[in-house]
Design an enzyme around this catalytic site. Sequence first.
Site, mmCIF file in Angstrom:
data_model
loop_
_atom_site.group_PDB
_atom_site.id
_atom_site.type_symbol
_atom_site.label_atom_id
_atom_site.label_comp_id
_atom_site.label_asym_id
_atom_site.label_seq_id
_atom_site.Cartn_x
_atom_site.Cartn_y
_atom_site.Cartn_z
ATOM 1 N N ILE A 128 16.130 -24.969 -3.681
ATOM 2 C CA ILE A 128 17.284 -25.739 -4.155
ATOM 3 C C ILE A 128 17.420 -25.337 -5.621
ATOM 4 C CG2 ILE A 128 15.789 -27.753 -4.631
ATOM 5 C CD1 ILE A 128 18.159 -29.587 -4.226
ATOM 6 N N SER A 129 18.650 -25.044 -6.046
ATOM 7 C CA SER A 129 18.839 -24.498 -7.387
ATOM 8 C C SER A 129 18.591 -25.538 -8.481
ATOM 9 C CB SER A 129 20.260 -23.955 -7.533
ATOM 10 O OG SER A 129 20.505 -22.977 -6.566
ATOM 11 N N GLN A 130 18.324 -25.013 -9.666
ATOM 12 C CA GLN A 130 18.164 -25.851 -10.866
ATOM 13 C C GLN A 130 19.457 -26.651 -11.109
ATOM 14 O OE1 GLN A 130 17.752 -23.365 -14.287
ATOM 15 N NE2 GLN A 130 17.820 -25.070 -15.729
ATOM 16 N N ARG B 137 19.836 -36.242 -5.526
ATOM 17 C CA ARG B 137 19.137 -34.967 -5.281
ATOM 18 C C ARG B 137 17.844 -35.168 -4.483
ATOM 19 N NH1 ARG B 137 15.973 -30.859 -8.634
ATOM 20 N NH2 ARG B 137 16.750 -28.811 -8.028
ATOM 21 N N GLU C 250 16.204 -19.418 -11.909
ATOM 22 C CA GLU C 250 17.414 -19.867 -11.230
ATOM 23 C C GLU C 250 17.757 -21.288 -11.612
ATOM 24 O OE1 GLU C 250 18.980 -21.505 -7.361
ATOM 25 O OE2 GLU C 250 17.203 -20.294 -7.118
#
Length: 241
Positions: free
Chosen positions: A70-72, A44, A241
Amino acid sequence: MSPAGKDRHARALTRSRMRMVARDLAPRGNLDEAVLEAMATVPREAFVPPEYAHRAYEDGPLPIGEGQTISQPYVVAVMASAAELTPVDQVLEVGTGSGYGAAILAQLARQVYTIERHANLATEARQRFEDLGYRNIDVTIGDGTLGLPSRGPFDAIVVTAGAPSEPPPALLEQLAPGGRLIIPTGDTRYHQELTRIRRSPDGTEFKREPLGGTRFVPLIGEAGWTNDHPLANTGPPRDTE
Ligand code: SAM
């Protein structure tokens, strides 16, 4: 950094990734085993701006530019699990953002098409896929509310931005019989119910299942929200999110 220092740094990042999976994801008990493996594999830190690399393995969203996030990790894992992917599946992702979600899907499916309305984000994501050696992700710049008819039908479609309560009709049309559409839908821009819509094997019916509350950035486009809202391109408040 010296080669030995680089090596130590890489090992520390791998440990952080494993810790995230063991501490923030696996204990929730609702995630697919193959998805946990993918989350333990994809770096990530390569998908976030360098100034946030040290926070890459916090279980939260991070800014990626253009007012987007960038999403959780947990939300990425929930969506990928809900898509019920197999190694022969062809997937459409709407909302490439950093490319992290697409990279997770690409570990689980045969081919991922991903579409992003911000050209800068799409171009950066394309470069990341090339640098990391992903050969099964294809990035398109455009309005994902119209789907990608030239590449459909899709076994799964994953939408990573918040849609209005009625999902874009093109996405339902481009779902293969038996296909799954994973989409946050809601009647306001920032609060949605994550929903799985399953197309029946004979293609005639669509069944909706609620999967929990989310707060995504809005899906902007012809069959989404309009772009003239003052908060159209602003990310949600932190811890969402
Ligand atoms: N999957 C992404 C990741 O892993 O970084 C997270 C994406 S972010 C939460 C949502 C993305 O959807 C943003 O990059 C936004 O620009 C994009 N988006 C919003 N509306 C869109 C549309 N109609 N078509 C394509 N992308 C859209």
